[in-house]
Structures are given as C-alpha cells and as structure tokens.
Design a protein around this motif. Sequence first.
Motif, PDB file in Angstrom:
ATOM      1  N   ARG A 123     -83.982 -62.609  50.281  1.00 16.29           N
ATOM      2  CA  ARG A 123     -85.098 -61.688  50.546  1.00 16.29           C
ATOM      3  C   ARG A 123     -86.150 -62.330  51.436  1.00 16.29           C
ATOM      4  O   ARG A 123     -86.830 -61.626  52.192  1.00 16.29           O
ATOM      5  CB  ARG A 123     -85.753 -61.243  49.231  1.00 16.29           C
ATOM      6  CG  ARG A 123     -84.913 -60.322  48.388  1.00 16.29           C
ATOM      7  CD  ARG A 123     -85.732 -59.648  47.315  1.00 16.29           C
ATOM      8  NE  ARG A 123     -86.304 -60.580  46.352  1.00 16.29           N
ATOM      9  CZ  ARG A 123     -85.696 -60.981  45.241  1.00 16.29           C
ATOM     10  NH1 ARG A 123     -84.455 -60.550  44.976  1.00 16.29           N
ATOM     11  NH2 ARG A 123     -86.280 -61.805  44.399  1.00 16.29           N
ATOM     12  N   HIS A 124     -86.302 -63.635  51.311  1.00 16.91           N
ATOM     13  CA  HIS A 124     -87.331 -64.366  52.059  1.00 16.91           C
ATOM     14  C   HIS A 124     -86.639 -65.502  52.832  1.00 16.91           C
ATOM     15  O   HIS A 124     -86.621 -66.654  52.374  1.00 16.91           O
ATOM     16  CB  HIS A 124     -88.380 -64.926  51.105  1.00 16.91           C
ATOM     17  CG  HIS A 124     -88.975 -63.908  50.183  1.00 16.91           C
ATOM     18  ND1 HIS A 124     -89.864 -62.934  50.605  1.00 16.91           N
ATOM     19  CD2 HIS A 124     -88.823 -63.707  48.843  1.00 16.91           C
ATOM     20  CE1 HIS A 124     -90.233 -62.191  49.573  1.00 16.91           C
ATOM     21  NE2 HIS A 124     -89.607 -62.636  48.499  1.00 16.91           N
ATOM     22  N   PRO A 125     -86.059 -65.217  53.992  1.00 16.89           N
ATOM     23  CA  PRO A 125     -85.208 -66.201  54.669  1.00 16.89           C
ATOM     24  C   PRO A 125     -85.922 -67.475  55.114  1.00 16.89           C
ATOM     25  O   PRO A 125     -85.259 -68.461  55.457  1.00 16.89           O
ATOM     26  CB  PRO A 125     -84.686 -65.423  55.890  1.00 16.89           C
ATOM     27  CG  PRO A 125     -84.834 -63.979  55.531  1.00 16.89           C
ATOM     28  CD  PRO A 125     -86.041 -63.907  54.661  1.00 16.89           C
TER      29      PRO A 125
ATOM     30  N   GLU B 128     -76.001 -68.702  55.274  1.00 15.44           N
ATOM     31  CA  GLU B 128     -75.790 -67.262  55.080  1.00 15.44           C
ATOM     32  C   GLU B 128     -76.831 -66.452  55.852  1.00 15.44           C
ATOM     33  O   GLU B 128     -76.504 -65.459  56.524  1.00 15.44           O
ATOM     34  CB  GLU B 128     -75.859 -66.957  53.586  1.00 15.44           C
ATOM     35  CG  GLU B 128     -75.519 -65.535  53.214  1.00 15.44           C
ATOM     36  CD  GLU B 128     -75.567 -65.313  51.700  1.00 15.44           C
ATOM     37  OE1 GLU B 128     -75.112 -64.241  51.265  1.00 15.44           O
ATOM     38  OE2 GLU B 128     -76.079 -66.192  50.975  1.00 15.44           O
ATOM     39  N   ASN B 129     -78.088 -66.849  55.748  1.00 11.07           N
ATOM     40  CA  ASN B 129     -79.151 -66.135  56.459  1.00 11.07           C
ATOM     41  C   ASN B 129     -78.964 -66.190  57.961  1.00 11.07           C
ATOM     42  O   ASN B 129     -79.142 -65.187  58.671  1.00 11.07           O
ATOM     43  CB  ASN B 129     -80.518 -66.726  56.095  1.00 11.07           C
ATOM     44  CG  ASN B 129     -80.966 -66.354  54.689  1.00 11.07           C
ATOM     45  OD1 ASN B 129     -80.450 -65.426  54.084  1.00 11.07           O
ATOM     46  ND2 ASN B 129     -81.928 -67.088  54.177  1.00 11.07           N
TER      47      ASN B 129
ATOM     48  N   TRP C  16     -76.155 -66.602  59.572  1.00  6.76           N
ATOM     49  CA  TRP C  16     -74.991 -65.768  59.917  1.00  6.76           C
ATOM     50  C   TRP C  16     -75.381 -64.301  60.018  1.00  6.76           C
ATOM     51  O   TRP C  16     -75.103 -63.640  61.019  1.00  6.76           O
ATOM     52  CB  TRP C  16     -73.898 -65.961  58.868  1.00  6.76           C
ATOM     53  CG  TRP C  16     -72.676 -65.112  59.105  1.00  6.76           C
ATOM     54  CD1 TRP C  16     -72.310 -63.995  58.408  1.00  6.76           C
ATOM     55  CD2 TRP C  16     -71.667 -65.305  60.091  1.00  6.76           C
ATOM     56  NE1 TRP C  16     -71.142 -63.474  58.898  1.00  6.76           N
ATOM     57  CE2 TRP C  16     -70.724 -64.269  59.945  1.00  6.76           C
ATOM     58  CE3 TRP C  16     -71.477 -66.249  61.084  1.00  6.76           C
ATOM     59  CZ2 TRP C  16     -69.607 -64.153  60.753  1.00  6.76           C
ATOM     60  CZ3 TRP C  16     -70.354 -66.143  61.902  1.00  6.76           C
ATOM     61  CH2 TRP C  16     -69.440 -65.096  61.723  1.00  6.76           C
ATOM     62  N   TRP C  17     -76.060 -63.790  59.008  1.00 10.94           N
ATOM     63  CA  TRP C  17     -76.401 -62.365  59.022  1.00 10.94           C
ATOM     64  C   TRP C  17     -77.489 -62.049  60.038  1.00 10.94           C
ATOM     65  O   TRP C  17     -77.545 -60.935  60.570  1.00 10.94           O
ATOM     66  CB  TRP C  17     -76.813 -61.897  57.638  1.00 10.94           C
ATOM     67  CG  TRP C  17     -75.646 -61.803  56.698  1.00 10.94           C
ATOM     68  CD1 TRP C  17     -75.459 -62.486  55.543  1.00 10.94           C
ATOM     69  CD2 TRP C  17     -74.482 -60.984  56.851  1.00 10.94           C
ATOM     70  NE1 TRP C  17     -74.262 -62.153  54.964  1.00 10.94           N
ATOM     71  CE2 TRP C  17     -73.635 -61.225  55.740  1.00 10.94           C
ATOM     72  CE3 TRP C  17     -74.064 -60.070  57.812  1.00 10.94           C
ATOM     73  CZ2 TRP C  17     -72.415 -60.589  55.586  1.00 10.94           C
ATOM     74  CZ3 TRP C  17     -72.838 -59.430  57.655  1.00 10.94           C
ATOM     75  CH2 TRP C  17     -72.036 -59.695  56.549  1.00 10.94           C
ATOM     76  N   ASP C  18     -78.338 -63.011  60.343  1.00 15.10           N
ATOM     77  CA  ASP C  18     -79.337 -62.798  61.383  1.00 15.10           C
ATOM     78  C   ASP C  18     -78.674 -62.676  62.750  1.00 15.10           C
ATOM     79  O   ASP C  18     -79.184 -62.004  63.645  1.00 15.10           O
ATOM     80  CB  ASP C  18     -80.340 -63.962  61.394  1.00 15.10           C
ATOM     81  CG  ASP C  18     -81.520 -63.696  62.305  1.00 15.10           C
ATOM     82  OD1 ASP C  18     -82.132 -62.608  62.178  1.00 15.10           O
ATOM     83  OD2 ASP C  18     -81.840 -64.562  63.141  1.00 15.10           O
ATOM     84  N   THR C  19     -77.514 -63.317  62.902  1.00 19.07           N
ATOM     85  CA  THR C  19     -76.778 -63.277  64.167  1.00 19.07           C
ATOM     86  C   THR C  19     -75.805 -62.099  64.215  1.00 19.07           C
ATOM     87  O   THR C  19     -75.751 -61.349  65.195  1.00 19.07           O
ATOM     88  CB  THR C  19     -76.002 -64.595  64.372  1.00 19.07           C
ATOM     89  OG1 THR C  19     -76.918 -65.689  64.313  1.00 19.07           O
ATOM     90  CG2 THR C  19     -75.275 -64.601  65.707  1.00 19.07           C
ATOM     91  N   VAL C  20     -75.035 -61.932  63.134  1.00 15.69           N
ATOM     92  CA  VAL C  20     -73.969 -60.929  63.113  1.00 15.69           C
ATOM     93  C   VAL C  20     -74.500 -59.548  62.750  1.00 15.69           C
ATOM     94  O   VAL C  20     -74.078 -58.533  63.287  1.00 15.69           O
ATOM     95  CB  VAL C  20     -72.866 -61.368  62.122  1.00 15.69           C
ATOM     96  CG1 VAL C  20     -71.803 -60.309  61.975  1.00 15.69           C
ATOM     97  CG2 VAL C  20     -72.245 -62.674  62.596  1.00 15.69           C
TER      98      VAL C  20
END
Length: 223
Positions: free
Chosen positions: A102-104, A159-160, A162-166
């Motif tokens: 929730r708070h990357p 993980e953060n 990855w999802w920030d990119t993908v």
Amino acid sequence: MPESIWFRDDDRPRRPRLTRERIVTAAVALLDAEGVAGFSMRALAARLRAGTMSLYEYVRSKEDVLDLALDEVIGEIEPAEAGPWRELLVRQLAQSRQVMRRHPWVPALTATRPLLGPNAVARSRVFYSALAGAGLSGATLVAAVGTLSSYVNGFVASENTWWDTVRTAGADAEIRGKVTRHLDDHAGELARHAQVDNGDFDAQFLLGLDLILDGIATRLPSG
C-alpha cells in the motif's frame, strides 16, 4: 545519517491551525503519491495549504517528517500478541508485506533510519519475544530477526518495482509467456526449473518465508 527525531524531545510551542497529526497524515498521502524522491517540505506545505516555514513549528526537519510518517504506517500492522511463534511471525510478516504494497516507499526508508517510533518498537517486540520464547538468544536471535526483515523488505521492493513497471496482470502474463517460450527454445532445463510462468506473488512470498522459518527452526533447542 541525520539525527533521528526519536533521540530527542521536541516540545516547541505550536499554533493551533496545524497539528503534527495533520502534517503526518498529509506526508503519508504525499509519499504514497510521489514517493521519497518527490517528497519535499514545500510540496507538503502546498498539500496542507500552509506556508513552508510554518511546518517547522511542529518538526525540525524533513527527516523528522519522514520518521513520523514511517512510524505512522508501521502502525497499520496489527501486533500479534499470542500464538505459536511460527504462526505469529507469518501473520505479522504477511501484514508487513501488505503495508509495504500500500505504501511502496516504506522499504527504502526502513533501510536508512533507526526504527524507534512507538509503533516500530511495538512490532519489534513481537519479533524478538516470539523467537526468544521459542529458544533463540544472542547473535542467533538478532540474525533471525534481521533475516526475516530483509526477506520481507527485499521481496516487496522487487514486487513493487515489478508492478510499477508492468502495471497490469495482462502485461505480466504476456512477459512471462515470452520469457517461457525463449527459455524453452534456448535453455530447456532452465525453463523446467525456473517456472517463470508462475506469477503468484502471494504463494511465492509464503513459500520463501516457510523456507527461512524452516532454517530458523533447526536452530531451536530440541525438546
């Protein structure tokens, strides 16, 4: 390293229009939106519709605000009070991961400052008490706590990123498919072992945590 707010008392007089609580709430929202790189006292003051210098009636520095904001979100982790050591730690660490999702910005900050706020200290007590109660002590106890903390921080930071990119599950599946096909064509044995088509982060996190806890369990006194 800047001096932590937790090492000193700060009882400076404050005007009633702002409160430290409002500043911390706004700081968390700003960090969620912009990350640490985009955080500044000027941007925080703008979010609060206040003058930048007025913030310094409540805190001494930007670092104070970051310390307070970090401890605030650590407080979202409910401290588990009872239960078998392993189950207690899994619950606590799974919650830690969700807070960091929730708070990357949290993983980066935890590596740069002492975690001595009241919420951080309360959660640390859970870790140390659980493992000490199971039988660990001294350097082994400290190493166990450090390993668990590093695992969660590292896993969630990756993980953060990855999802920030993908960004989407569809894009994730597409990339994994391409990588799998490439390995099938050029490194079949690696493709069988790596299982890059597995995008279940929840299961991967818990399995990795189990492996670490299995190792810790071998250090517990028998009987």
